[in-house]
Design an enzyme around this catalytic site. Structure first.
Site, PDB file in Angstrom:
ATOM      1  N   GLU A  28     -22.694  51.833 -59.751  1.00  0.00           N
ATOM      2  CA  GLU A  28     -23.184  50.712 -60.321  1.00  0.00           C
ATOM      3  C   GLU A  28     -24.681  50.609 -60.298  1.00  0.00           C
ATOM      4  OE1 GLU A  28     -23.844  47.035 -58.601  1.00  0.00           O
ATOM      5  OE2 GLU A  28     -22.194  47.328 -57.023  1.00  0.00           O
ATOM      6  N   LYS A  89     -29.362  41.595 -65.706  1.00  0.00           N
ATOM      7  CA  LYS A  89     -28.016  41.906 -64.828  1.00  0.00           C
ATOM      8  C   LYS A  89     -26.813  41.551 -65.874  1.00  0.00           C
ATOM      9  CE  LYS A  89     -25.834  40.199 -60.829  1.00  0.00           C
ATOM     10  NZ  LYS A  89     -25.858  39.143 -59.571  1.00  0.00           N
ATOM     11  N   VAL A 109     -19.979  44.970 -60.466  1.00  0.00           N
ATOM     12  CA  VAL A 109     -18.939  45.544 -60.298  1.00  0.00           C
ATOM     13  C   VAL A 109     -17.963  45.434 -61.431  1.00  0.00           C
ATOM     14  CG1 VAL A 109     -17.032  45.542 -58.838  1.00  0.00           C
ATOM     15  CG2 VAL A 109     -19.294  45.352 -57.748  1.00  0.00           C
ATOM     16  N   ASP A 139     -16.115  28.488 -57.691  1.00  0.00           N
ATOM     17  CA  ASP A 139     -17.299  29.435 -57.873  1.00  0.00           C
ATOM     18  C   ASP A 139     -16.370  30.735 -57.546  1.00  0.00           C
ATOM     19  OD1 ASP A 139     -19.483  30.919 -58.222  1.00  0.00           O
ATOM     20  OD2 ASP A 139     -20.836  29.626 -57.184  1.00  0.00           O
ATOM     21  N   SER A 141     -16.406  35.150 -58.325  1.00  0.00           N
ATOM     22  CA  SER A 141     -16.991  36.163 -59.016  1.00  0.00           C
ATOM     23  C   SER A 141     -15.741  36.781 -60.023  1.00  0.00           C
ATOM     24  CB  SER A 141     -17.325  37.315 -58.147  1.00  0.00           C
ATOM     25  OG  SER A 141     -17.500  38.541 -58.626  1.00  0.00           O
ATOM     26  N   ALA A 142     -16.434  37.069 -61.020  1.00  0.00           N
ATOM     27  CA  ALA A 142     -15.865  37.888 -62.205  1.00  0.00           C
ATOM     28  C   ALA A 142     -15.085  39.170 -61.500  1.00  0.00           C
ATOM     29  CB  ALA A 142     -16.922  37.979 -63.588  1.00  0.00           C
ATOM     30  N   ASP A 143     -15.778  39.672 -60.519  1.00  0.00           N
ATOM     31  CA  ASP A 143     -15.334  40.919 -60.050  1.00  0.00           C
ATOM     32  C   ASP A 143     -13.734  40.962 -59.769  1.00  0.00           C
ATOM     33  OD1 ASP A 143     -17.844  41.505 -60.015  1.00  0.00           O
ATOM     34  OD2 ASP A 143     -17.967  41.866 -57.823  1.00  0.00           O
ATOM     35  N   LYS A 160     -18.934  41.039 -50.009  1.00  0.00           N
ATOM     36  CA  LYS A 160     -20.228  40.720 -49.476  1.00  0.00           C
ATOM     37  C   LYS A 160     -20.071  39.369 -48.240  1.00  0.00           C
ATOM     38  CE  LYS A 160     -23.184  41.980 -53.357  1.00  0.00           C
ATOM     39  NZ  LYS A 160     -21.819  42.573 -54.195  1.00  0.00           N
TER      40      LYS A 160
END
Length: 305
Positions: A28, A89, A109, A139, A141-143, A160
């Site tokens: 990435e 981003k 990602v 909330d 992540s789209a990951d 993370k």
């Protein structure tokens, strides 16, 4: 591969590797353009690329370059991304807009997974995935969603450390994403070796991981496979130090009114300061180690074909 969408060099690099029977590993670009600060981002790029090459595979940094999806950054493009010169981003949802606007976009990602699907790449190395944020049940992540619908092996050091790791592991289970430990029986904590979160699968060789991936795909499964390994022990940060720094960083983010996509880079920057740079050293080491393992897995997949 729909070549009309890709930069000419992208098709040449990927096709040349495949024609000689070689393996390709995606890397990435967001970690370079929004994650690690200069000069650490330059060191990260060098160490990741070299590690993949040493494993016998071809590394390609994914990005949107002036509106065009790319697998591999040419020298002038890489310099622009490392300098963070007007580079936005880009998550999976942002790819089309970035292309339409002719923008430079560093892929997260989720976006890298989407480009891997476009280019037919099987293996991707990163630092840590996104997941469920702490004290924020909506909330996420789209990951996670992209991992659930994109069949790629993703090598990382877990999620993370700023995230709610138990909730993230639960969501991966719900979404049907297999999480396989390599050299570990538990989910690593990105900067830290141990989290106490046990995994259901452990495979300690690239060949075994490649075999599991072939079985996963033979069953028609369309999710990613998350391969997690702890950061190198000599550079890992003790969990107590990371947690103390994370709690302080979260409080600072709240006080400053930091929200949305700005939260993660802010928190990682705060943790860097509060650990006297130990988190950066761990980040560089785990990025290199993950790239090397990804190269080994990609090579094992090619050998089996």
């Amino acid at each position: 591969m729909p070549e009309s969408f890709l930069r000419p060099r992208s098709t040449r690099v990927v096709h040349a590797a495949r024609e000689r029977g070689g393996a390709v590993v995606a890397l990435e670009s967001s970690v370079l353009a929004q994650g690690l600060l200069p000069p650490h981002n330059r060191e990260a790029a060098h160490r990741m690329v070299s590690a993949v090459e040493q494993a016998g595979a071809t590394p390609v940094i994914t990005a949107i370059v002036r509106g065009v999806p790319a697998f591999g950054l040419e020298a002038d493009d890489l310099e622009r991304f490392l300098a963070r010169d007007g580079v936005r981003k880009v998550s999976a949802r942002d790819l089309g807009v970035a292309m339409a606007e002719g923008a430079d976009g560093a892929t997260t990602v989720a976006a890298t997974l989407a480009l891997c699907a476009l280019g037919g790449l099987d293996v991707f190395a990163t630092g840590g995935i996104g997941g469920v944020h702490r004290d924020a049940p909506f909330d996420e992540s789209a990951d996670l969603v992209e991992l659930a619908r994109t069949p790629v092996i993703v090598v990382c050091a877990g999620a993370k450390s700023i995230l709610d790791l138990p909730a993230t592991l639960e969501r991966l289970e719900t979404l049907g994403v297999p999480v396989v430990g390599c050299g570990t029986d538990e989910l690593p904590g990105f900067f830290t070796v141990s989290t106490g979160l046990r995994l259901t699968a452990r495979l300690d060789t690239p060949a075994a991981i490649a075999a599991a991936w072939r079985a996963h795909r033979a069953l028609g499964r369309t999710s990613a496979m998350l391969v997690v390994q702890p950061p190198p022990v000599d550079e890992a940060v003790p969990a107590a130090i990371v947690e103390e720094a994370t709690q302080a960083a979260l409080a600072a983010a709240t006080a400053a009114g930091i929200r949305g996509a700005a939260v993660t880079p802010f928190l990682l920057g705060e943790i860097q300061q509060r650990t006297s740079g130990r988190s950066v050293r761990a980040n560089l080491a785990l990025l290199e180690a993950n790239a090397r393992l990804a190269g080994q897995i990609a090579t094992a997949l090619q050998v089996a074909r």
